[in-house]
Design a protein around this motif. Structure first.
Motif, PDB file in Angstrom:
ATOM      1  N   SER A  42       0.814  -1.214   0.000  1.00  0.00           N
ATOM      2  CA  SER A  42       0.000   0.000   0.000  1.00  0.00           C
ATOM      3  C   SER A  42       0.854   1.273   0.000  1.00  0.00           C
ATOM      4  CB  SER A  42      -0.935   0.013   1.194  1.00  0.00           C
ATOM      5  OG  SER A  42      -0.194   0.161   2.373  1.00  0.00           O
ATOM      6  N   LEU A  43       2.123   1.135  -0.260  1.00  0.00           N
ATOM      7  CA  LEU A  43       2.995   2.303  -0.343  1.00  0.00           C
ATOM      8  C   LEU A  43       3.230   2.672  -1.792  1.00  0.00           C
ATOM      9  CD1 LEU A  43       5.598   1.604   2.420  1.00  0.00           C
ATOM     10  CD2 LEU A  43       3.883   3.385   2.394  1.00  0.00           C
ATOM     11  N   PRO A  44       3.191   3.860  -2.195  1.00  0.00           N
ATOM     12  CA  PRO A  44       2.715   5.010  -1.441  1.00  0.00           C
ATOM     13  C   PRO A  44       1.203   4.937  -1.276  1.00  0.00           C
ATOM     14  CG  PRO A  44       3.158   5.673  -3.690  1.00  0.00           C
ATOM     15  CD  PRO A  44       3.584   4.226  -3.562  1.00  0.00           C
ATOM     16  N   PRO A  45       0.672   5.587  -0.243  1.00  0.00           N
ATOM     17  CA  PRO A  45      -0.778   5.538  -0.004  1.00  0.00           C
ATOM     18  C   PRO A  45      -1.552   6.171  -1.154  1.00  0.00           C
ATOM     19  CG  PRO A  45       0.375   6.601   1.825  1.00  0.00           C
ATOM     20  CD  PRO A  45       1.371   6.340   0.767  1.00  0.00           C
ATOM     21  N   SER A  46      -2.765   5.726  -1.332  1.00  0.00           N
ATOM     22  CA  SER A  46      -3.609   6.271  -2.397  1.00  0.00           C
ATOM     23  C   SER A  46      -4.004   7.707  -2.072  1.00  0.00           C
ATOM     24  CB  SER A  46      -4.861   5.412  -2.560  1.00  0.00           C
ATOM     25  OG  SER A  46      -5.662   5.522  -1.400  1.00  0.00           O
ATOM     26  N   LYS A  47      -4.519   8.399  -3.085  1.00  0.00           N
ATOM     27  CA  LYS A  47      -4.961   9.783  -2.876  1.00  0.00           C
ATOM     28  C   LYS A  47      -6.104   9.853  -1.877  1.00  0.00           C
ATOM     29  CE  LYS A  47      -3.559  11.411  -7.415  1.00  0.00           C
ATOM     30  NZ  LYS A  47      -4.008  11.871  -8.729  1.00  0.00           N
ATOM     31  N   GLY A  48      -6.989   8.872  -1.919  1.00  0.00           N
ATOM     32  CA  GLY A  48      -8.106   8.836  -0.975  1.00  0.00           C
ATOM     33  C   GLY A  48      -7.630   8.658   0.451  1.00  0.00           C
ATOM     34  N   ALA A  49      -6.648   7.776   0.648  1.00  0.00           N
ATOM     35  CA  ALA A  49      -6.111   7.553   1.988  1.00  0.00           C
ATOM     36  C   ALA A  49      -5.431   8.810   2.510  1.00  0.00           C
ATOM     37  CB  ALA A  49      -5.132   6.389   1.984  1.00  0.00           C
ATOM     38  N   LEU A  50      -4.693   9.494   1.650  1.00  0.00           N
ATOM     39  CA  LEU A  50      -4.048  10.749   2.065  1.00  0.00           C
ATOM     40  C   LEU A  50      -5.076  11.830   2.375  1.00  0.00           C
ATOM     41  CD1 LEU A  50      -0.945  11.014  -0.279  1.00  0.00           C
ATOM     42  CD2 LEU A  50      -0.971  10.703   2.193  1.00  0.00           C
ATOM     43  N   ALA A  51      -6.141  11.874   1.583  1.00  0.00           N
ATOM     44  CA  ALA A  51      -7.194  12.875   1.819  1.00  0.00           C
ATOM     45  C   ALA A  51      -7.870  12.633   3.163  1.00  0.00           C
ATOM     46  CB  ALA A  51      -8.213  12.849   0.687  1.00  0.00           C
ATOM     47  N   ILE A  52      -8.172  11.373   3.469  1.00  0.00           N
ATOM     48  CA  ILE A  52      -8.789  11.047   4.757  1.00  0.00           C
ATOM     49  C   ILE A  52      -7.848  11.409   5.898  1.00  0.00           C
ATOM     50  CG2 ILE A  52      -9.524   9.129   6.244  1.00  0.00           C
ATOM     51  CD1 ILE A  52     -10.637   7.787   3.730  1.00  0.00           C
ATOM     52  N   TYR A  53      -6.575  11.084   5.722  1.00  0.00           N
ATOM     53  CA  TYR A  53      -5.599  11.373   6.764  1.00  0.00           C
ATOM     54  C   TYR A  53      -5.520  12.882   7.026  1.00  0.00           C
ATOM     55  CZ  TYR A  53      -1.322  11.372   9.448  1.00  0.00           C
ATOM     56  OH  TYR A  53      -0.415  11.560  10.442  1.00  0.00           O
ATOM     57  N   ILE A  54      -5.460  13.660   5.977  1.00  0.00           N
ATOM     58  CA  ILE A  54      -5.360  15.113   6.126  1.00  0.00           C
ATOM     59  C   ILE A  54      -6.649  15.690   6.707  1.00  0.00           C
ATOM     60  CG2 ILE A  54      -5.168  17.275   4.839  1.00  0.00           C
ATOM     61  CD1 ILE A  54      -3.190  15.788   2.987  1.00  0.00           C
ATOM     62  N   LEU A  55      -7.807  15.200   6.233  1.00  0.00           N
ATOM     63  CA  LEU A  55      -9.090  15.702   6.729  1.00  0.00           C
ATOM     64  C   LEU A  55      -9.302  15.403   8.212  1.00  0.00           C
ATOM     65  CD1 LEU A  55     -11.520  15.009   3.764  1.00  0.00           C
ATOM     66  CD2 LEU A  55     -10.771  17.229   4.644  1.00  0.00           C
ATOM     67  N   THR A  56      -8.707  14.350   8.711  1.00  0.00           N
ATOM     68  CA  THR A  56      -8.844  14.039  10.131  1.00  0.00           C
ATOM     69  C   THR A  56      -7.700  14.611  10.955  1.00  0.00           C
ATOM     70  OG1 THR A  56      -7.759  11.901   9.815  1.00  0.00           O
ATOM     71  CG2 THR A  56     -10.168  11.946   9.723  1.00  0.00           C
ATOM     72  N   TYR A  57      -6.557  14.838  10.314  1.00  0.00           N
ATOM     73  CA  TYR A  57      -5.421  15.399  11.030  1.00  0.00           C
ATOM     74  C   TYR A  57      -5.641  16.873  11.363  1.00  0.00           C
ATOM     75  CZ  TYR A  57      -0.592  16.255  12.415  1.00  0.00           C
ATOM     76  OH  TYR A  57       0.531  16.581  13.120  1.00  0.00           O
ATOM     77  N   LEU A  58      -6.288  17.597  10.478  1.00  0.00           N
ATOM     78  CA  LEU A  58      -6.507  19.026  10.704  1.00  0.00           C
ATOM     79  C   LEU A  58      -7.367  19.304  11.940  1.00  0.00           C
ATOM     80  CD1 LEU A  58      -6.823  20.363   7.055  1.00  0.00           C
ATOM     81  CD2 LEU A  58      -4.895  20.586   8.625  1.00  0.00           C
ATOM     82  N   PRO A  59      -8.517  18.636  12.120  1.00  0.00           N
ATOM     83  CA  PRO A  59      -9.262  18.860  13.372  1.00  0.00           C
ATOM     84  C   PRO A  59      -8.479  18.412  14.605  1.00  0.00           C
ATOM     85  CG  PRO A  59     -10.658  17.745  11.787  1.00  0.00           C
ATOM     86  CD  PRO A  59      -9.290  17.793  11.212  1.00  0.00           C
ATOM     87  N   ALA A  60      -7.720  17.324  14.469  1.00  0.00           N
ATOM     88  CA  ALA A  60      -6.912  16.870  15.604  1.00  0.00           C
ATOM     89  C   ALA A  60      -5.848  17.902  15.948  1.00  0.00           C
ATOM     90  CB  ALA A  60      -6.264  15.522  15.279  1.00  0.00           C
ATOM     91  N   LEU A  61      -5.242  18.502  14.944  1.00  0.00           N
ATOM     92  CA  LEU A  61      -4.251  19.543  15.177  1.00  0.00           C
ATOM     93  C   LEU A  61      -4.897  20.756  15.851  1.00  0.00           C
ATOM     94  CD1 LEU A  61      -1.316  20.489  14.707  1.00  0.00           C
ATOM     95  CD2 LEU A  61      -2.101  21.454  12.542  1.00  0.00           C
ATOM     96  N   PHE A  62      -6.056  21.147  15.359  1.00  0.00           N
ATOM     97  CA  PHE A  62      -6.788  22.273  15.959  1.00  0.00           C
ATOM     98  C   PHE A  62      -7.121  21.989  17.417  1.00  0.00           C
ATOM     99  CE2 PHE A  62     -10.946  24.024  17.109  1.00  0.00           C
ATOM    100  CZ  PHE A  62     -10.652  25.381  17.065  1.00  0.00           C
ATOM    101  N   LEU A  63      -7.647  20.789  17.710  1.00  0.00           N
ATOM    102  CA  LEU A  63      -8.035  20.446  19.077  1.00  0.00           C
ATOM    103  C   LEU A  63      -6.825  20.352  20.000  1.00  0.00           C
ATOM    104  CD1 LEU A  63     -10.844  17.814  18.476  1.00  0.00           C
ATOM    105  CD2 LEU A  63     -11.095  20.173  19.244  1.00  0.00           C
ATOM    106  N   SER A  64      -5.732  19.806  19.503  1.00  0.00           N
ATOM    107  CA  SER A  64      -4.548  19.711  20.358  1.00  0.00           C
ATOM    108  C   SER A  64      -3.989  21.096  20.664  1.00  0.00           C
ATOM    109  CB  SER A  64      -3.487  18.826  19.720  1.00  0.00           C
ATOM    110  OG  SER A  64      -2.929  19.450  18.591  1.00  0.00           O
ATOM    111  N   ARG A  65      -3.985  21.989  19.686  1.00  0.00           N
ATOM    112  CA  ARG A  65      -3.522  23.367  19.933  1.00  0.00           C
ATOM    113  C   ARG A  65      -4.456  24.083  20.908  1.00  0.00           C
ATOM    114  NH1 ARG A  65       1.178  22.315  18.815  1.00  0.00           N
ATOM    115  NH2 ARG A  65       1.780  22.204  16.653  1.00  0.00           N
ATOM    116  N   TYR A  66      -5.739  23.852  20.766  1.00  0.00           N
ATOM    117  CA  TYR A  66      -6.714  24.449  21.689  1.00  0.00           C
ATOM    118  C   TYR A  66      -6.457  23.973  23.118  1.00  0.00           C
ATOM    119  CZ  TYR A  66     -11.143  24.939  24.179  1.00  0.00           C
ATOM    120  OH  TYR A  66     -12.097  25.207  25.121  1.00  0.00           O
ATOM    121  N   LEU A  67      -6.274  22.664  23.292  1.00  0.00           N
ATOM    122  CA  LEU A  67      -6.030  22.126  24.624  1.00  0.00           C
ATOM    123  C   LEU A  67      -4.701  22.610  25.185  1.00  0.00           C
ATOM    124  CD1 LEU A  67      -7.374  18.502  24.124  1.00  0.00           C
ATOM    125  CD2 LEU A  67      -8.401  20.314  25.506  1.00  0.00           C
TER     126      LEU A  67
END
Length: 184
Positions: A42-67
């Motif tokens: 599965s390397l390199p990851p598909s575009k869909g897998a990267l999109a999901i990763y980025i779409l979920t990483y951004l809220p996690a980054l926001f929440l961690s910075r908030y905390l």
């Protein structure tokens, strides 16, 4: 001088902030390592897998910075004395939900590296839980209305009696002489 509870909260918050910072790095590295070990194809990851990763990483980054922002303690730069311990990151409510979202995100990141992209379906737990909370707290009472059935006599009697009164009532039913003497 800071009180003992503020010092305790500040110490707990410093540990939590350190864990948050590690938590934003370690799952990403583990995901890549597990992908290399278990799912090399599965390397390199598909575009869909990267999109999901980025779409979920951004809220996690926001929440961690908030905390981090609300939990970071402020100290006097010259003396090092505690000015503010920050908000307690162990409190329930929104803070607890932020941590829950972060934990689910990190688990899905690691799981997708080890088991595949289907693990991201577990991320649906977050909106389902939010809908459940909304339904039970706001929507259901407004749409279905409150229960109009009057409470039974037995439940209202138990609610009004304290533990001591309940004990005295039970002793009186058994015929305990101490209860009879106290009622005279």
């Amino acid at each position: 001088m800071a009180k003992g509870s503020q010092k305790r909260i500040a110490g707990q918050n410093e540990k939590a902030v350190k864990n948050l910072r590690l938590g934003m790095i370690v799952p990403t590295i583990l995901s890549i390592v597990l992908r290399l070990i278990f799912r090399r194809s599965s390397l390199p990851p598909s575009k869909g897998a990267l999109a999901i990763y980025i779409l979920t990483y951004l809220p996690a980054l926001f929440l961690s910075r908030y905390l981090e922002n609300i939990g970071t303690s402020r100290r006097d730069p010259t003396t090092g004395t505690l000015i503010s311990s920050g908000e307690d990151l162990n409190q329930s409510g929104v803070t607890e939900w932020c941590f829950d979202i972060l934990y689910v995100t990190w688990g899905c990141q690691i799981g997708s590296g080890a088991f595949g992209e289907w693990v991201w379906y577990l991320y649906l737990v977050i909106p389902l839980y939010a809908f459940l909370k909304l339904w039970t707290s706001f929507i259901s009472p407004m749409v279905l209305g409150r229960s109009s059935a009057p409470p039974s006599e037995e439940t209202t009697e138990k609610e009004t009696l304290s533990k001591r009164q309940e004990k005295l009532r039970k002793r009186g039913e058994r015929g305990d002489p101490r209860v009879r003497a106290s009622r005279k």
